[in-house]
Structures are given as C-alpha cells and as structure tokens.
Design a protein around this motif. Structure first.
Motif, PDB file in Angstrom:
ATOM      1  N   ARG A 200       0.839  -1.210   0.000  1.00  0.00           N
ATOM      2  CA  ARG A 200       0.000   0.000   0.000  1.00  0.00           C
ATOM      3  C   ARG A 200       0.869   1.253   0.000  1.00  0.00           C
ATOM      4  NH1 ARG A 200      -4.010  -3.182   2.060  1.00  0.00           N
ATOM      5  NH2 ARG A 200      -3.140  -3.316   4.136  1.00  0.00           N
ATOM      6  N   LEU A 201       2.038   1.176   0.641  1.00  0.00           N
ATOM      7  CA  LEU A 201       2.965   2.316   0.600  1.00  0.00           C
ATOM      8  C   LEU A 201       3.490   2.483  -0.834  1.00  0.00           C
ATOM      9  CD1 LEU A 201       5.085   1.697   3.848  1.00  0.00           C
ATOM     10  CD2 LEU A 201       3.031   3.108   3.595  1.00  0.00           C
ATOM     11  N   TYR A 202       3.710   1.340  -1.493  1.00  0.00           N
ATOM     12  CA  TYR A 202       4.199   1.401  -2.880  1.00  0.00           C
ATOM     13  C   TYR A 202       3.149   2.057  -3.784  1.00  0.00           C
ATOM     14  CZ  TYR A 202       6.741  -0.007  -7.053  1.00  0.00           C
ATOM     15  OH  TYR A 202       7.440   0.009  -8.223  1.00  0.00           O
ATOM     16  N   GLU A 203       1.891   1.716  -3.491  1.00  0.00           N
ATOM     17  CA  GLU A 203       0.792   2.299  -4.251  1.00  0.00           C
ATOM     18  C   GLU A 203       0.726   3.815  -4.042  1.00  0.00           C
ATOM     19  OE1 GLU A 203      -3.081  -0.345  -5.099  1.00  0.00           O
ATOM     20  OE2 GLU A 203      -3.089   0.723  -3.208  1.00  0.00           O
ATOM     21  N   GLU A 204       0.972   4.213  -2.786  1.00  0.00           N
ATOM     22  CA  GLU A 204       0.977   5.646  -2.470  1.00  0.00           C
ATOM     23  C   GLU A 204       2.095   6.342  -3.253  1.00  0.00           C
ATOM     24  OE1 GLU A 204       0.646   6.280   1.810  1.00  0.00           O
ATOM     25  OE2 GLU A 204       1.378   8.333   1.527  1.00  0.00           O
ATOM     26  N   ASN A 205       3.246   5.669  -3.345  1.00  0.00           N
ATOM     27  CA  ASN A 205       4.343   6.198  -4.171  1.00  0.00           C
ATOM     28  C   ASN A 205       3.863   6.490  -5.584  1.00  0.00           C
ATOM     29  OD1 ASN A 205       6.474   6.214  -2.416  1.00  0.00           O
ATOM     30  ND2 ASN A 205       7.397   4.311  -3.149  1.00  0.00           N
ATOM     31  N   ALA A 206       3.141   5.510  -6.158  1.00  0.00           N
ATOM     32  CA  ALA A 206       2.693   5.640  -7.550  1.00  0.00           C
ATOM     33  C   ALA A 206       1.745   6.827  -7.691  1.00  0.00           C
ATOM     34  CB  ALA A 206       2.015   4.349  -7.996  1.00  0.00           C
ATOM     35  N   GLU A 207       0.863   6.992  -6.678  1.00  0.00           N
ATOM     36  CA  GLU A 207      -0.079   8.122  -6.742  1.00  0.00           C
ATOM     37  C   GLU A 207       0.662   9.450  -6.688  1.00  0.00           C
ATOM     38  OE1 GLU A 207      -2.667   7.329  -3.438  1.00  0.00           O
ATOM     39  OE2 GLU A 207      -3.402   5.486  -4.406  1.00  0.00           O
ATOM     40  N   VAL A 208       1.644   9.543  -5.793  1.00  0.00           N
ATOM     41  CA  VAL A 208       2.392  10.801  -5.658  1.00  0.00           C
ATOM     42  C   VAL A 208       3.178  11.078  -6.944  1.00  0.00           C
ATOM     43  CG1 VAL A 208       4.222  11.976  -4.363  1.00  0.00           C
ATOM     44  CG2 VAL A 208       2.535  10.605  -3.152  1.00  0.00           C
ATOM     45  N   LYS A 209       3.770   9.997  -7.501  1.00  0.00           N
ATOM     46  CA  LYS A 209       4.543  10.157  -8.734  1.00  0.00           C
ATOM     47  C   LYS A 209       3.651  10.637  -9.876  1.00  0.00           C
ATOM     48  CE  LYS A 209       7.198   6.354  -8.923  1.00  0.00           C
ATOM     49  NZ  LYS A 209       8.067   5.289  -9.406  1.00  0.00           N
ATOM     50  N   ALA A 210       2.448  10.048  -9.950  1.00  0.00           N
ATOM     51  CA  ALA A 210       1.517  10.417 -11.021  1.00  0.00           C
ATOM     52  C   ALA A 210       1.124  11.892 -10.910  1.00  0.00           C
ATOM     53  CB  ALA A 210       0.277   9.534 -10.967  1.00  0.00           C
ATOM     54  N   ALA A 211       1.128  12.409  -9.670  1.00  0.00           N
ATOM     55  CA  ALA A 211       0.773  13.819  -9.472  1.00  0.00           C
ATOM     56  C   ALA A 211       1.998  14.725  -9.598  1.00  0.00           C
ATOM     57  CB  ALA A 211       0.127  13.986  -8.100  1.00  0.00           C
ATOM     58  N   GLY A 213       4.960  14.421  -7.935  1.00  0.00           N
ATOM     59  CA  GLY A 213       5.772  14.604  -6.727  1.00  0.00           C
ATOM     60  C   GLY A 213       6.853  13.554  -6.593  1.00  0.00           C
ATOM     61  N   LYS A 214       7.686  13.708  -5.558  1.00  0.00           N
ATOM     62  CA  LYS A 214       8.719  12.723  -5.264  1.00  0.00           C
ATOM     63  C   LYS A 214       8.107  11.605  -4.420  1.00  0.00           C
ATOM     64  CE  LYS A 214      13.150  11.930  -3.084  1.00  0.00           C
ATOM     65  NZ  LYS A 214      14.417  12.427  -2.612  1.00  0.00           N
ATOM     66  N   PRO A 215       8.250  10.358  -4.855  1.00  0.00           N
ATOM     67  CA  PRO A 215       7.659   9.269  -4.073  1.00  0.00           C
ATOM     68  C   PRO A 215       8.204   9.259  -2.648  1.00  0.00           C
ATOM     69  CG  PRO A 215       9.145   8.425  -5.785  1.00  0.00           C
ATOM     70  CD  PRO A 215       8.981   9.887  -6.027  1.00  0.00           C
ATOM     71  N   PRO A 216       7.325   9.172  -1.648  1.00  0.00           N
ATOM     72  CA  PRO A 216       7.769   9.325  -0.259  1.00  0.00           C
ATOM     73  C   PRO A 216       8.510   8.129   0.337  1.00  0.00           C
ATOM     74  CG  PRO A 216       5.378   9.041  -0.355  1.00  0.00           C
ATOM     75  CD  PRO A 216       5.856   9.126  -1.774  1.00  0.00           C
ATOM     76  N   TYR A 217       8.350   6.935  -0.248  1.00  0.00           N
ATOM     77  CA  TYR A 217       8.939   5.752   0.398  1.00  0.00           C
ATOM     78  C   TYR A 217       9.932   5.048  -0.515  1.00  0.00           C
ATOM     79  CZ  TYR A 217       4.620   6.641   2.877  1.00  0.00           C
ATOM     80  OH  TYR A 217       3.600   7.260   3.544  1.00  0.00           O
ATOM     81  N   THR A 218      11.141   4.851  -0.001  1.00  0.00           N
ATOM     82  CA  THR A 218      12.170   4.072  -0.691  1.00  0.00           C
ATOM     83  C   THR A 218      12.629   3.014   0.302  1.00  0.00           C
ATOM     84  OG1 THR A 218      12.828   6.110  -1.811  1.00  0.00           O
ATOM     85  CG2 THR A 218      14.372   4.269  -1.930  1.00  0.00           C
ATOM     86  N   LEU A 219      12.610   1.747  -0.118  1.00  0.00           N
ATOM     87  CA  LEU A 219      12.900   0.666   0.838  1.00  0.00           C
ATOM     88  C   LEU A 219      13.960  -0.288   0.332  1.00  0.00           C
ATOM     89  CD1 LEU A 219       9.455  -0.983   1.792  1.00  0.00           C
ATOM     90  CD2 LEU A 219      10.463   1.067   2.781  1.00  0.00           C
ATOM     91  N   ILE A 220      14.747  -0.807   1.273  1.00  0.00           N
ATOM     92  CA  ILE A 220      15.540  -2.011   1.011  1.00  0.00           C
ATOM     93  C   ILE A 220      15.083  -3.029   2.039  1.00  0.00           C
ATOM     94  CG2 ILE A 220      17.814  -3.077   0.955  1.00  0.00           C
ATOM     95  CD1 ILE A 220      19.022  -0.447   0.200  1.00  0.00           C
ATOM     96  N   ILE A 221      14.570  -4.158   1.564  1.00  0.00           N
ATOM     97  CA  ILE A 221      14.087  -5.180   2.491  1.00  0.00           C
ATOM     98  C   ILE A 221      14.906  -6.459   2.322  1.00  0.00           C
ATOM     99  CG2 ILE A 221      12.154  -5.653   0.878  1.00  0.00           C
ATOM    100  CD1 ILE A 221      10.582  -6.740   3.270  1.00  0.00           C
ATOM    101  N   VAL A 222      15.578  -6.835   3.408  1.00  0.00           N
ATOM    102  CA  VAL A 222      16.343  -8.086   3.420  1.00  0.00           C
ATOM    103  C   VAL A 222      15.398  -9.196   3.845  1.00  0.00           C
ATOM    104  CG1 VAL A 222      18.145  -9.380   4.652  1.00  0.00           C
ATOM    105  CG2 VAL A 222      18.566  -7.020   3.936  1.00  0.00           C
ATOM    106  N   THR A 223      15.366 -10.265   3.097  1.00  0.00           N
ATOM    107  CA  THR A 223      14.497 -11.378   3.460  1.00  0.00           C
ATOM    108  C   THR A 223      15.095 -12.700   3.000  1.00  0.00           C
ATOM    109  OG1 THR A 223      12.337 -12.399   3.108  1.00  0.00           O
ATOM    110  CG2 THR A 223      13.075 -10.894   1.399  1.00  0.00           C
ATOM    111  N   HIS A 224      14.747 -13.776   3.736  1.00  0.00           N
ATOM    112  CA  HIS A 224      15.181 -15.109   3.331  1.00  0.00           C
ATOM    113  C   HIS A 224      14.160 -15.765   2.422  1.00  0.00           C
ATOM    114  CE1 HIS A 224      18.922 -15.743   5.349  1.00  0.00           C
ATOM    115  NE2 HIS A 224      18.463 -15.059   6.371  1.00  0.00           N
ATOM    116  N   GLU A 225      12.985 -15.141   2.329  1.00  0.00           N
ATOM    117  CA  GLU A 225      11.918 -15.712   1.511  1.00  0.00           C
ATOM    118  C   GLU A 225      11.959 -15.094   0.129  1.00  0.00           C
ATOM    119  OE1 GLU A 225       9.431 -17.905   2.259  1.00  0.00           O
ATOM    120  OE2 GLU A 225      10.408 -18.312   4.179  1.00  0.00           O
ATOM    121  N   LEU A 226      12.300 -15.890  -0.868  1.00  0.00           N
ATOM    122  CA  LEU A 226      12.377 -15.340  -2.227  1.00  0.00           C
ATOM    123  C   LEU A 226      11.018 -14.811  -2.679  1.00  0.00           C
ATOM    124  CD1 LEU A 226      14.741 -17.805  -4.102  1.00  0.00           C
ATOM    125  CD2 LEU A 226      15.222 -15.531  -3.201  1.00  0.00           C
TER     126      LEU A 226
END
Ligand SMILES: Nc1ncnc2c1ncn2[C@@H]1O[C@H](COP(=O)(O)OP(=O)(O)OP(=O)(O)O)[C@@H](O)[C@H]1O
Ligand SMILES: [Mg+2]
Length: 308
Positions: A200-211, A213-226
C-alpha cells in the motif's frame, strides 16, 4: 540515475568493501537505488546483508568505498546515522511502558524538542505533544493500527508490534528505510498482511509520482523468503560470495558483492501473486546467488537499468 537530481535519488554505494580481521565480507559493492524503489535484498546466510545495512545506516561505515544518501536535500556521505535513514529489525524495538501512539510519537519528541523545552515551556510542549500524537495517529492508521493506538506492546501480537516498528520508522520521513528480515518471526498469514501493508505504501508512491511529486517511500528489504522479495520488491538484488573472483584476478575470495540485480513484477496490495509463475526467477536466484558450485562473472545477471 541522475545524481544531480534529488527528486530521483535514493542511495548510492560506490566500491564498498568491508571485513572483520581476516574475514572478508563485502567486496567492491556498487548499488544505486532510485527514490521510490522497493529493493528486495537476498543472499546466503552470512554473506553480509546486515553488514551492508549497518554500513548504509552509518553506525558501521565500510572500510573502503563510499555510501551517499540525501541529507537535508544534499548528497552526503552516510558515515554516521542520520534521520534520512531509518531501520526496522526482526526483533521489535518498542518501549514496553509506552502505548503504540507514544512509541511512534517518541522519535519526533526526541528529534524536535529538548528536555528544557518540555520542562519550562509547558504551553509550547502541550501544543507540540498534541501535534506529534496526531501525526503518530496518522501513521498508525497507515499501517492498519487505527484501532490499537492505546495498547501497550505486551497487549499486541507480534505482527501488530512490527507494524508499530514500521510506523516508528515512517514518521521520521526518512529518505530510505532499511528492513532487516522484518517479518522473519511472524507466521505466514501475518507475514502476508504485512507485505500487503508495504504494497500500500508502494501504491501511495505511484499516486504521488503520477501527481508529479517525489515518491515518499524508498525501501531495502532483506528477506530469506524469495517469494516475499518478489512480491514486495520491484527490484531484486542478490548479494553473494559465490562468484568467479578468479576471473577478476583474485587468488582468494575477496568477499560478497552484487551478483544479481533485475526488475521483478509489481503487484497490487490485494493481489495474491501466483508464485508458480516466478519459478524461473527463483531458479535463477538459487543457482546464481545461493549455489557455491556455480560461479559466474559478477555482472552476468546484473541489469544495467533495473528500473521496473
Ligand atoms: N561485529 C562483527 N564482528 C565480527 N564479525 C562480524 C561482525 N558482524 C558480522 N560479522 C561477520 O560478517 C559476516 C556477515 O555477517 P552478516 O550478519 O552481515 O550476514 P547476513 O548476510 O546478514 O547473514 P544472515 O542472513 O544470517 O542474517 C559473517 O561472517 C559474520 O560472522
Ligand atoms: Mg542478517
């Protein structure tokens, strides 16, 4: 990536190497992240994923190379922690004696007021306190805890506590958020709910970008689950010590570096991906990132532009 453009900049690691005595961990690691990207970071256990996150966080800067982040609107070396970077660990780091709301508001309180201000400017502090709690409330709504703001950590499930930890990171509005196996301790169903929350945060990024603006959330997520990396990320980065370092002229392994970097499909929060369709991605990753018996050139599976 246009480095001069702060509206696109997320992170840049240049020639990052790190070691602990004889133990060579990271080698000549290069990684550029654009604002708004969700990067899934995977790699064999012990290859240096947490070491890399700590280096980016600035608590343990690398022995060699440079890490640049956007600090107060300017590119600067991330050689100490700053509010432009936030981190969420697998183990919840909440204060047991504070409610969800106060746990989330705490960062703003410490960042924006002093003890002297709180003691001697009661009216000013009361106003600020209301403001911080309102903002904390808004971020708790965002992570789906609108109904649980007044609960203490001992009254919350592991998934709820982890949502609070994410809200704690979000409220500081960092340029980049680092998540180190954030859902590793949760059951499958809870894990999927938290993945949806990130989407949902990613979706918010897309909405802000479409308007515009600068997308508010940038993430690096480390996970063992591919599957988790494929679902949450729009880009998958594999870190590994298994690569053909002899071809690069090294007699001994110099450490782990980026051996895989490709765009992966983007999903809507309510979409349940058919993971069977991504067998090819998983197979490629298992072979080229996790398998010590398959040593490829380190750039063989690195796209020049992994923009989705
Ligand atoms: N503070 C430290 N002192 C000495 N060695 C360390 C330290 N921190 C990490 N290491 C070593 O660095 C290597 C990488 O560790 P790191 O925790 O970054 O791996 P990881 O990829 O996060 O592993 P995992 O997937 O199991 O979490 C390991 O060999 C580890 O023993
Ligand atoms: Mg780790």
């Amino acid at each position: 990536m246009n480095l001069a453009d702060p509206d696109n900049f997320g992170l840049q690691c240049q020639g990052v190497s790190h070691w602990f005595g004889e133990n060579k961990v990271l080698f000549d690691l290069n990684l550029e992240v654009q604002a708004g990207q969700f990067v899934g970071l995977v790699g064999p256990s012990g290859c240096g994923k947490s070491t890399l996150l700590r280096a980016i966080l600035g608590t343990h800067p690398p022995h060699r190379g440079e890490i640049l982040t956007l600090q107060n609107g300017r590119l600067a070396n991330a050689d100490r922690p700053g509010r432009d970077r936030g981190i969420v660990y697998q183990k919840y780091s909440l204060y047991p004696f504070l409610t969800a709301l106060d746990n989330v508001a705490l960062g703003l309180k410490l960042d924006q007021t002093t003890t002297a201000f709180r003691w001697f400017n009661w009216a000013g502090w009361a106003k600020k306190r209301r403001e911080f709690r309102d903002r904390a409330g808004a971020f708790l709504e965002k992570v789906g805890l609108g109904q649980a703001m007044h609960l203490y950590p001992s009254q919350m499930s592991g998934g709820m506590q982890q949502r609070v930890a994410i809200a704690q990171a979000l409220i500081m509005e960092p340029e980049i958020i680092l998540l180190d196996e954030p859902f590793g301790a949760l059951d499958e169903a809870t894990r999927e709910e938290l993945q949806e929350m990130l989407l949902r945060l990613y979706e918010e990024n897309a909405e802000v970008k479409a308007a515009g603006g600068k997308p508010p959330y940038t993430l690096i997520i480390v996970t063992h689950e591919l599957n988790e990396a494929i679902r949450v990320g729009d880009r998958l980065v594999g870190l590994s010590q298994y690569w053909d370092w002899e071809a690069d002229g090294h007699e001994h392994s110099p450490g782990a570096t980026v051996v895989y970097d490709k765009a992966v499909p983007v999903f809507r929060p309510d979409e349940r991906p058919e993971y069977e369709l991504f067998d090819n991605i998983r197979r490629e990753i298992r072979k080229h990132v996790y398998n010590p018996g398959v040593l490829q050139r380190r750039d063989e599976h690195v796209s020049v532009d992994p923009t989705p």
